[in-house]
Design a protein around this motif. Structure first.
Motif, PDB file in Angstrom:
ATOM      1  N   GLU A  73      48.900  44.502  44.473  1.00 20.85           N
ATOM      2  CA  GLU A  73      47.854  45.525  44.518  1.00 20.85           C
ATOM      3  C   GLU A  73      48.435  46.933  44.562  1.00 20.85           C
ATOM      4  N   ASP A  74      49.704  47.041  44.961  1.00 21.04           N
ATOM      5  CA  ASP A  74      50.381  48.335  44.971  1.00 21.04           C
ATOM      6  C   ASP A  74      50.998  48.656  43.615  1.00 21.04           C
ATOM      7  N   GLU A  75      50.972  47.698  42.692  1.00 18.23           N
ATOM      8  CA  GLU A  75      51.581  47.878  41.377  1.00 18.23           C
ATOM      9  C   GLU A  75      50.604  48.639  40.475  1.00 18.23           C
ATOM     10  N   ALA A  76      50.920  49.890  40.210  1.00 17.94           N
ATOM     11  CA  ALA A  76      50.005  50.749  39.461  1.00 17.94           C
ATOM     12  C   ALA A  76      49.795  50.297  38.022  1.00 17.94           C
ATOM     13  N   SER A  77      50.803  49.604  37.473  1.00 17.37           N
ATOM     14  CA  SER A  77      50.703  49.207  36.064  1.00 17.37           C
ATOM     15  C   SER A  77      49.813  47.991  35.851  1.00 17.37           C
ATOM     16  N   VAL A  78      49.348  47.407  36.931  1.00 21.64           N
ATOM     17  CA  VAL A  78      48.510  46.206  36.828  1.00 21.64           C
ATOM     18  C   VAL A  78      47.174  46.468  37.498  1.00 21.64           C
ATOM     19  N   GLN A  79      46.112  46.275  36.741  1.00 21.01           N
ATOM     20  CA  GLN A  79      44.773  46.436  37.276  1.00 21.01           C
ATOM     21  C   GLN A  79      43.991  45.152  37.015  1.00 21.01           C
ATOM     22  N   LEU A  80      43.784  44.376  38.061  1.00 18.73           N
ATOM     23  CA  LEU A  80      43.032  43.136  37.932  1.00 18.73           C
ATOM     24  C   LEU A  80      41.841  43.170  38.873  1.00 18.73           C
ATOM     25  N   ASP A  81      40.705  42.661  38.410  1.00 22.31           N
ATOM     26  CA  ASP A  81      39.509  42.607  39.243  1.00 22.31           C
ATOM     27  C   ASP A  81      39.744  41.719  40.462  1.00 22.31           C
ATOM     28  N   GLU A  82      38.995  42.022  41.518  1.00 26.37           N
ATOM     29  CA  GLU A  82      39.108  41.222  42.732  1.00 26.37           C
ATOM     30  C   GLU A  82      38.796  39.756  42.464  1.00 26.37           C
ATOM     31  N   SER A  83      37.807  39.507  41.610  1.00 24.04           N
ATOM     32  CA  SER A  83      37.429  38.125  41.319  1.00 24.04           C
ATOM     33  C   SER A  83      38.555  37.378  40.605  1.00 24.04           C
ATOM     34  N   VAL A  84      39.293  38.099  39.753  1.00 17.82           N
ATOM     35  CA  VAL A  84      40.421  37.499  39.047  1.00 17.82           C
ATOM     36  C   VAL A  84      41.528  37.155  40.027  1.00 17.82           C
ATOM     37  N   LEU A  85      41.801  38.088  40.958  1.00 21.55           N
ATOM     38  CA  LEU A  85      42.827  37.845  41.963  1.00 21.55           C
ATOM     39  C   LEU A  85      42.413  36.697  42.902  1.00 21.55           C
ATOM     40  N   ASP A  86      41.120  36.670  43.233  1.00 19.51           N
ATOM     41  CA  ASP A  86      40.640  35.586  44.090  1.00 19.51           C
ATOM     42  C   ASP A  86      40.914  34.233  43.439  1.00 19.51           C
ATOM     43  N   ALA A  87      40.636  34.150  42.144  1.00 15.95           N
ATOM     44  CA  ALA A  87      40.848  32.887  41.427  1.00 15.95           C
ATOM     45  C   ALA A  87      42.327  32.553  41.336  1.00 15.95           C
ATOM     46  N   ALA A  88      43.158  33.572  41.101  1.00 14.52           N
ATOM     47  CA  ALA A  88      44.600  33.347  40.952  1.00 14.52           C
ATOM     48  C   ALA A  88      45.222  32.822  42.240  1.00 14.52           C
ATOM     49  N   PHE A  89      44.680  33.264  43.377  1.00 13.43           N
ATOM     50  CA  PHE A  89      45.256  32.869  44.664  1.00 13.43           C
ATOM     51  C   PHE A  89      44.419  31.790  45.366  1.00 13.43           C
ATOM     52  N   ASP A  90      43.644  31.051  44.612  1.00 17.67           N
ATOM     53  CA  ASP A  90      42.790  29.998  45.174  1.00 17.67           C
ATOM     54  C   ASP A  90      43.494  28.647  45.060  1.00 17.67           C
ATOM     55  N   ALA A  91      43.968  28.138  46.189  1.00 20.91           N
ATOM     56  CA  ALA A  91      44.694  26.857  46.172  1.00 20.91           C
ATOM     57  C   ALA A  91      43.812  25.709  45.713  1.00 20.91           C
ATOM     58  N   HIS A  92      42.550  25.736  46.071  1.00 19.03           N
ATOM     59  CA  HIS A  92      41.660  24.640  45.702  1.00 19.03           C
ATOM     60  C   HIS A  92      41.402  24.596  44.198  1.00 19.03           C
ATOM     61  N   ARG A  93      41.441  25.743  43.555  1.00 23.77           N
ATOM     62  CA  ARG A  93      41.336  25.755  42.090  1.00 23.77           C
ATOM     63  C   ARG A  93      42.560  25.070  41.482  1.00 23.77           C
ATOM     64  N   ILE A  94      43.734  25.356  42.059  1.00 24.35           N
ATOM     65  CA  ILE A  94      44.971  24.808  41.510  1.00 24.35           C
ATOM     66  C   ILE A  94      45.028  23.284  41.648  1.00 24.35           C
ATOM     67  N   ILE A  95      44.501  22.778  42.744  1.00 22.48           N
ATOM     68  CA  ILE A  95      44.593  21.318  42.975  1.00 22.48           C
ATOM     69  C   ILE A  95      43.350  20.572  42.497  1.00 22.48           C
TER      70      ILE A  95
END
Length: 441
Positions: A398-420
Motif C-alpha cells: 500500500e506504500d508502493e506508489a507505482s501500484v494502485q489496486l482497489d481494496e476489493s482486489v487486495l481483499d481477494a488477493a489476501f483471502d486464504a479461503h479463496r486460495i483453498i
C-alpha cells in the motif's frame, strides 16, 4: 524378525510350524491327486492323509535333528513324515516331485496369507487417514516447499493426498498377491518328466493357486514384485512420518504424536515429547529398502536354478512381511491419535507477514495492466521489505506508489479461503476409493 516388531497374526504365518504345515499339505494333496488320476491306489491316499503327523514343535525339532544328518531340510522333512506314517503307502509321499515343487508352492501359500494380513492393516491406515482428512478439511495452514512457506493449503488436503498414496500401495500389494498366487509341481527342470501336469492343476486348485510354467523354481520376479509392494508402502509411511516429525518441531508445533499417560519422552529432560513412533517408522523404511535390493538380486539364477536365492528369502520374506504389517498397524495408531494444533497452524501462517499471498498479488497487478516481469519485481521487492521491516506484505504494498489496486482486489488477493476453495477436490478424490466408499457411503 525380532520380537519387538512382530505383532498380531503375522509372526505365526512365518513360524516353522506354519511353513511345514504348508509343505505337508502340498505333499498330501499330491498323493491324493495321484490317486484321483489312478496313478496309485485310492486307499493308500486315504491312509497317508489319516496317518499324517501333526505339525507341532516336537515335529519341527525332529526334522531339525534329521536335517543335521541329511543337510537338506526338505529331504529331512520327507523322511520324518514317512517315518510317522509308518506304512508302505508312505512311499507315495514326494513321488515324482523335486524339493522346489513343495517349497516354492508352499511359499506362495504363505506369502498370499501374509499379503492378505498386511492388506488388512493397510486398509485400517487408509480409513484412519481419510477420517482425519475429513476432520481437518477446512483447517488452513502454510503449505511449504523447500521447507519454506509457499501458499496456504489445508491439513485435510495434506492427509487426503497421503490417503490416495497409501491406497495406490494397497492396490500394488493386491496385484503382487495375485502375482505370487502361483504354484508349480513340474519336476526337476520344469518339464513334468516324472509327474503328470494334471497333478499340478489339481494341487494348485486345492490351494487357491494358479499353475505356472517354471524351471525348477518359480521365477523370482514375482517375489521381487511382492517385496517392492511392501517397500513402496513403507516409503509412503516414511513420507507421512517425516511430515509429522517436521510439524512436531518446537518451532512449528502444528501436530504431534499422542503422548500416553506415564510416557517419558527423555530419560534426562522431562519436558520432551519426542516423535519417536514417526522416527521409528522412518528407520524401518530404510530396512525395507535393503530387502528390496536383495529380492531384485534374487531374480537372476543359474540355468534352471541354483539356491543362491534360498538363504536370502529365508531372511527377507518373513522380515519384510512382518515389518510391513507392523508399520501399517502403527501408522493407523499414529494417525488416529494425532494431536493437531489449529491455533499453531494459523499462527505460523500469519508469521510470514502475508508472503504466502505473493502469487495472488502478482496476478492482481498483472490484471491491472502491468507486465508479468514488472509485477514480479514489484512483489519481490515488497516481500523483501516485509521481511526486513517485519510488516505485513499488504501494508508494504500500500506504500508502493507505482501500484494502485482497489481494496476489493487486495481483499481477494489476501483471502486464504479463496486460495483453498478447490483444495477439497483432493478429499473428493479420496472419497472415491472403493474401500472408503464402502465404509462411509
Amino acid at each position: 524378525m525380532i520380537d519387538r516388531y512382530t505383532i498380531g497374526e503375522i509372526g505365526e504365518i512365518f513360524s516353522d510350524e506354519s511353513r511345514m504345515t504348508a509343505w505337508l499339505e502340498v505333499e498330501l494333496l499330491t498323493v491324493e491327486a495321484l490317486a484321483t488320476l489312478g496313478k496309485i491306489p485310492s486307499e493308500d491316499a486315504i491312509l497317508v492323509r489319516r496317518l499324517a503327523p501333526k505339525i507341532d514343535r516336537a515335529f519341527v525339532d525332529e526334522v531339525g535333528a534329521r536335517e543335521a544328518i541329511t543337510n537338506h531340510d526338505l529331504a529331512a522333512f520327507v523322511d520324518v513324515v514317512q517315518s510317522h506314517i509308518g506304512v508302505s503307502a508312505a512311499s507315495w509321499v514326494h513321488y515324482g516331485l523335486t524339493s522346489s515343487d513343495v517349497v516354492d508352492t508352499a511359499l506362495s501359500v504363505i506369502l498370499v496369507k501374509a499379503g492378505k494380513a498386511i492388506s488388512g492393516q493397510v486398509r485400517g491406515a487408509i480409513l484412519a487417514l481419510y477420517n482425519k482428512a475429513v476432520e481437518y478439511q477446512d483447517t488452513v495452514m502454510a503449505g511449504r516447499t523447500h521447507g519454506m512457506h509457499a501458499e496456504p493449503t489445508t491439513f485435510g488436503n495434506k492427509l487426503a493426498l497421503f490417503c490416495l498414496a497409501l491406497n495406490r500401495d494397497y492396490e500394488r500389494l493386491e496385484r503382487a498377491i495375485s502375482g505370487i498366487s502361483v504354484g508349480k509341481l513340474s519336476g526337476a527342470v520344469g518339464t513334468y518328466s516324472n509327474i503328470d501336469p494334471e497333478v499340478e492343476k489339481i494341487v494348485c486348485g486345492a490351494l487357491g493357486l494358479t499353475p505356472t510354467p517354471a524351471t525348477q523354481v518359480i521365477a523370482r520376479d514375482r517375489h521381487a514384485e511382492y517385496v517392492y509392494a511392501l517397500t513402496s508402502m513403507a516409503a509412503t509411511i516414511e513420507t507421512i512420518a517425516t511430515e509429522i516429525r517436521h510439524l512436531a518441531r518446537t518451532e512449528l508445533g502444528e501436530a504431534q504424536e499422542y503422548f500416553q499417560p506415564g510416557q517419558k519422552g527423555s530419560s534426562a529432560m522431562p519436558h520432551k515429547r519426542n516423535p519417536i513412533l514417526s522416527e521409528r517408522l522412518v528407520g524401518l523404511s530404510r530396512v525395507m529398502r535393503g530387502y528390496l535390493i536383495s529380492s531384485l538380486e534374487d531374480i537372476a539364477l543359474w540355468h534352471e536354478r541354483d539356491i543362491s536365492h534360498s538363504s536370502v528369502e529365508r531372511v527377507i520374506m518373513p522380515d519384510a512381511s512382518i515389518l510391513a504389517y507392523y508399520m501399517a498397524n502403527k501408522l493407523t495408531s499414529l494417525i488416529s491419535g494425532l494431536v493437531v494444533d489449529e491455533v499453531a497452524m494459523k499462527r505460523n501462517l500469519d508469521n510470514s507477514f502475508g508472503l504466502v499471498f505473493s502469487q495472488s498479488l502478482l496476478l492482481a497487478i498483472v490484471d491491472s495492466g502491468r507486465t508479468r516481469d514488472d509485477a514480479y519485481r514489484i512483489v519481490q521487492g515488497a516481500a523483501a521489505r516485509a521481511i526486513k521491516e517485519r510488516r505485513h506484505l499488504r501494508l508494504v504494498l500500500e506504500d508502493e506508489a507505482s501500484v494502485q489496486l482497489d481494496e476489493s482486489v487486495l481483499d481477494a488477493a489476501f483471502d486464504a479461503h479463496r486460495i483453498i476453495a478447490n483444495a477439497s477436490l483432493t478429499l473428493k478424490e479420496a472419497s472415491k476409493i472403493p474401500l472408503v466408499r464402502n465404509e462411509f457411503q
